[in-house]
Write an enzyme that holds these catalytic residues in place. Structure first.
Site, mmCIF file in Angstrom:
data_model
loop_
_atom_site.group_PDB
_atom_site.id
_atom_site.type_symbol
_atom_site.label_atom_id
_atom_site.label_comp_id
_atom_site.label_asym_id
_atom_site.label_seq_id
_atom_site.Cartn_x
_atom_site.Cartn_y
_atom_site.Cartn_z
ATOM 1 N N VAL A 38 66.890 37.700 23.448
ATOM 2 C CA VAL A 38 66.205 38.366 24.562
ATOM 3 C C VAL A 38 65.762 37.355 25.623
ATOM 4 O O VAL A 38 65.752 37.646 26.816
ATOM 5 C CB VAL A 38 64.991 39.163 24.009
ATOM 6 C CG1 VAL A 38 64.058 39.602 25.115
ATOM 7 C CG2 VAL A 38 65.474 40.358 23.206
ATOM 8 N N LYS A 207 73.999 66.584 19.246
ATOM 9 C CA LYS A 207 74.830 65.425 19.599
ATOM 10 C C LYS A 207 75.912 65.825 20.593
ATOM 11 O O LYS A 207 76.217 65.077 21.532
ATOM 12 C CB LYS A 207 75.434 64.819 18.338
ATOM 13 C CG LYS A 207 74.380 64.149 17.443
ATOM 14 C CD LYS A 207 74.926 63.889 16.057
ATOM 15 C CE LYS A 207 73.923 63.122 15.199
ATOM 16 N NZ LYS A 207 74.296 63.087 13.777
ATOM 17 N N GLY A 310 72.388 56.807 7.988
ATOM 18 C CA GLY A 310 71.847 55.836 7.034
ATOM 19 C C GLY A 310 70.913 54.867 7.730
ATOM 20 O O GLY A 310 71.058 54.617 8.936
HETATM 21 N N1 LIG Z 1 68.618 58.943 8.906
HETATM 22 C C1 LIG Z 1 69.644 58.774 9.709
HETATM 23 O O1 LIG Z 1 70.753 58.481 9.247
HETATM 24 C C2 LIG Z 1 69.498 58.920 11.193
HETATM 25 C C3 LIG Z 1 70.586 58.547 12.005
HETATM 26 C C4 LIG Z 1 70.478 58.690 13.393
HETATM 27 C C5 LIG Z 1 69.322 59.184 13.955
HETATM 28 N N2 LIG Z 1 68.283 59.552 13.129
HETATM 29 C C6 LIG Z 1 67.083 60.068 13.785
HETATM 30 O O2 LIG Z 1 66.046 59.108 13.645
HETATM 31 C C7 LIG Z 1 64.786 59.753 13.518
HETATM 32 C C8 LIG Z 1 64.137 59.352 12.204
HETATM 33 O O3 LIG Z 1 65.007 59.713 11.135
HETATM 34 P P1 LIG Z 1 64.724 59.270 9.626
HETATM 35 O O4 LIG Z 1 65.940 59.642 8.864
HETATM 36 O O5 LIG Z 1 64.229 57.871 9.602
HETATM 37 O O6 LIG Z 1 63.559 60.299 9.262
HETATM 38 P P2 LIG Z 1 62.463 60.178 8.116
HETATM 39 O O7 LIG Z 1 61.990 61.559 7.848
HETATM 40 O O8 LIG Z 1 62.961 59.349 6.992
HETATM 41 O O9 LIG Z 1 61.304 59.349 8.847
HETATM 42 C C9 LIG Z 1 60.395 59.888 9.772
HETATM 43 C C10 LIG Z 1 59.037 59.303 9.463
HETATM 44 O O10 LIG Z 1 58.118 59.673 10.470
HETATM 45 C C11 LIG Z 1 56.882 59.875 9.818
HETATM 46 N N3 LIG Z 1 55.977 60.664 10.653
HETATM 47 C C12 LIG Z 1 55.968 61.995 10.840
HETATM 48 N N4 LIG Z 1 54.968 62.341 11.667
HETATM 49 C C13 LIG Z 1 54.331 61.207 12.006
HETATM 50 C C14 LIG Z 1 53.206 60.918 12.820
HETATM 51 N N5 LIG Z 1 52.548 61.877 13.473
HETATM 52 N N6 LIG Z 1 52.821 59.630 12.948
HETATM 53 C C15 LIG Z 1 53.496 58.660 12.306
HETATM 54 N N7 LIG Z 1 54.562 58.865 11.512
HETATM 55 C C16 LIG Z 1 54.971 60.141 11.368
HETATM 56 C C17 LIG Z 1 57.229 60.537 8.505
HETATM 57 O O11 LIG Z 1 56.187 60.401 7.576
HETATM 58 C C18 LIG Z 1 58.485 59.767 8.123
HETATM 59 O O12 LIG Z 1 58.192 58.632 7.335
HETATM 60 C C19 LIG Z 1 65.080 61.254 13.637
HETATM 61 O O13 LIG Z 1 64.959 61.628 14.991
HETATM 62 C C20 LIG Z 1 66.522 61.349 13.205
HETATM 63 O O14 LIG Z 1 67.182 62.469 13.751
HETATM 64 C C21 LIG Z 1 68.348 59.425 11.772
HETATM 65 N N1 LIG Z 2 71.517 63.746 9.589
HETATM 66 C C1 LIG Z 2 72.383 63.007 10.443
HETATM 67 C C2 LIG Z 2 71.885 61.620 10.642
HETATM 68 C C3 LIG Z 2 72.632 60.848 11.666
HETATM 69 O O1 LIG Z 2 72.368 61.309 12.946
HETATM 70 C C4 LIG Z 2 73.768 62.987 9.810
HETATM 71 O O2 LIG Z 2 73.926 63.381 8.667
HETATM 72 O O3 LIG Z 2 74.718 62.582 10.498
#
Ligand SMILES: NC(=O)c1ccc[n+]([C@@H]2O[C@H](COP(=O)([O-])OP(=O)(O)OC[C@H]3O[C@@H](n4cnc5c(N)ncnc54)[C@H](O)[C@@H]3O)[C@@H](O)[C@H]2O)c1
Ligand SMILES: N[C@@H](CCO)C(=O)O
Ligand code: NA
EC number: 1.1.1.3
Length: 436
Positions: A38, A207, A310
């Site tokens: 950065v 998406k 993931g």
């Molecule tokens: N898991 C994937 O493969 C993936 C891939 C691409 C995008 N995403 C996106 O990324 C984001 C997170 O996904 P994830 O899989 O890590 O979800 P997750 O449910 O594992 O994590 C979300 C976290 O946010 C916390 N949370 C909820 N409300 C909260 C608050 N008010 N203050 C603080 N923390 C709070 C929850 O306790 C949880 O730990 C989502 O928008 C999801 O669509 C996920």
């Molecule tokens: N739940 C989503 C995470 C990635 O955006 C999937 O299975 O592709």
């Protein structure tokens, strides 16, 4: 030695689940390397979690349950990995309006409120980056927004949901039901907090809205996207596909359509199960992998492939965006804006040209084929191929159509299912790709 400014770029992380925990780990563990890239130190100032006492692996002084307070604090970049619309929308708008850049993977929010967030970013000069929101680790949004900004994209089609692809791959290879494999997808961190978002196609539809918006310079929201999930896919659909040397995939399809007397252009944006030939490149995409084809007038066909879900793969996209936003801060500039000037109309699904595969069990007697063919003719649907196989007193009939209005195909299937000679409609699905 490279020059480095001493004022750090201050970063807040909201959410520490599957993706957030990987981002935190990398921010804390790779701080020196990131700083070198950065040109300034990256300082993680706080991590908002639901329960600070549940994260013994993280420095206690960084943890807070007050996400709103963290957003309001003195930070340059807010990384949001909580998900969902409210209260996240309000926090991110506050951040952007105060000139703080936002990095998020929240496709649900972007597909609904992308215009509002983007406007807030433009007004204050902040950046809004969201590479993680579509196809996880795969660099796809930056190529659409930047690398292909001088070309004319005609089609974006692909597998953008890892959970459903994982399930469909298992159904095809082992005959497992989707319920059995859904648990595994959740355990591996692919599934959304509410897996209905995956299996009912909402995640892929969000998406698709984001992809179509960037590809066609036209704001498309989740409600504009025609959506069908995979919960209706049965073992007979999978077998019907296998008999034709095809497989079933949940595809997001975004395309320009020019049809009708004036040939005025519109866009079709949809998510639904599709039968594709097993020789099709998308057929070989298994597990939680994603793959997206982009067709552009000058570039021709491009394919983007990699891990679409993931924790660690998605964190890669988040950190890439963070480095971009932080570099912009250091240079005193901002990233490229979105251009939504084309504002093309979104074509209703019924008016979209599609092709169907229809598999029927019919009475095996003279005139049956003629009766069925007549229904196709009445609805102006042209048949591309018919295959018949005898079973005892019935025959199994498979019809594949040429392109026709989706509404005409649906009406054809409805009428055929009511014919006395039709014993059972075994499988109906849209098809893509040519058999080799
Ligand atoms: N898991 C994937 O493969 C993936 C891939 C691409 C995008 N995403 C996106 O990324 C984001 C997170 O996904 P994830 O899989 O890590 O979800 P997750 O449910 O594992 O994590 C979300 C976290 O946010 C916390 N949370 C909820 N409300 C909260 C608050 N008010 N203050 C603080 N923390 C709070 C929850 O306790 C949880 O730990 C989502 O928008 C999801 O669509 C996920
Ligand atoms: N739940 C989503 C995470 C990635 O955006 C999937 O299975 O592709
Ligand atoms: Na991506």
């Amino acid at each position: 030695m490279s020059e480095r400014r001493q004022t750090p770029v201050r970063v807040a992380l909201l959410g520490c689940g599957t993706v957030g925990s990987e981002v935190a780990r990398r921010l804390l563990g790779d701080a020196e390397e990131l700083a070198a890239r950065v040109g300034a130190p990256i300082e993680l100032t706080g991590i908002a979690v639901r329960r600070p006492d549940k994260h013994p692996e993280l420095p206690k002084e960084l943890l807070t349950a007050d996400a709103s307070g963290l957003v309001e604090s003195d930070v340059d970049v807010v990384i949001e990995l909580i998900g969902g619309i409210e209260p996240v929308r309000g926090w991110l708008l506050t951040a952007l309006r105060k000139g703080k850049s936002v990095v998020t993977g929240n496709k649900a929010l972007l597909a609904e409120y992308g215009a509002e967030l983007s406007a807030a970013a433009s007004e204050s000069g902040a950046d809004l980056y969201y590479e993680a929101a579509v196809a996880g680790a795969i660099p796809l949004l930056r190529p659409l927004r930047e690398s292909l900004a001088g070309d004319r994209i005609t089609r974006v089609m692909g597998i953008v949901n890892g959970t459903t692809n994982f399930i469909l791959s298992a159904m095809d290879s082992t005959g497992a039901s989707y319920a059995e494999t859904l648990d595994e997808a959740t355990r591996l961190g692919y599934a959304e907090a509410d897996p209905s978002a995956d299996v009912d196609g909402y995640d892929a539809a969000s998406k698709a809205a984001i992809l179509a918006s960037l590809a066609f310079h036209t704001r498309v929201t989740a409600s504009d996207v025609y959506r069908e999930g995979i919960t209706g896919i049965s073992a007979s659909d999978i077998v019907a596909a296998q008999r034709l040397n095809r497989t079933v995939k949940l595809l997001a399809i975004c395309e320009r359509v020019a049809e009708g007397p004036e040939a005025s252009e519109s866009v079709s944006v949809r998510v639904h199960p599709v039968m594709i030939p097993r020789t099709h490149q998308l057929a070989g995409v298994g597990g939680a992998f994603n793959a997206v084809y982009v067709e552009a007038e000058a570039a021709g066909e491009l394919m983007f492939y990699g891990q679409g879900a993931g924790g660690a793969p998605t964190a890669s996209a988040v950190l890439g965006d963070l480095v971009a936003a932080a570099r912009n801060r250091v240079a005193g500039g901002r990233g490229p804006r979105e251009s939504m000037h084309a504002a093309l109309p979104v074509r209703p699904m019924g008016e979209t040209p599609t092709r169907y595969h229809i598999s029927l069990d019919v009475a095996d007697k003279p005139g049956v084929l003629a009766q069925i063919a007549q229904v196709f003719a009445v609805h102006d649907v042209s048949i591309a191929a018919v295959r018949q196989r005898d079973k005892h007193s019935t025959a199994s009939l498979v019809v594949v159509t040429h392109l026709a209005r989706d509404a005409a195909l649906e009406a054809t299937v409805n009428e055929i299912s009511k014919l006395d000679v039709v014993r059972e409609v075994v499988s109906v699905m849209r098809v893509e790709g040519e058999d080799s």
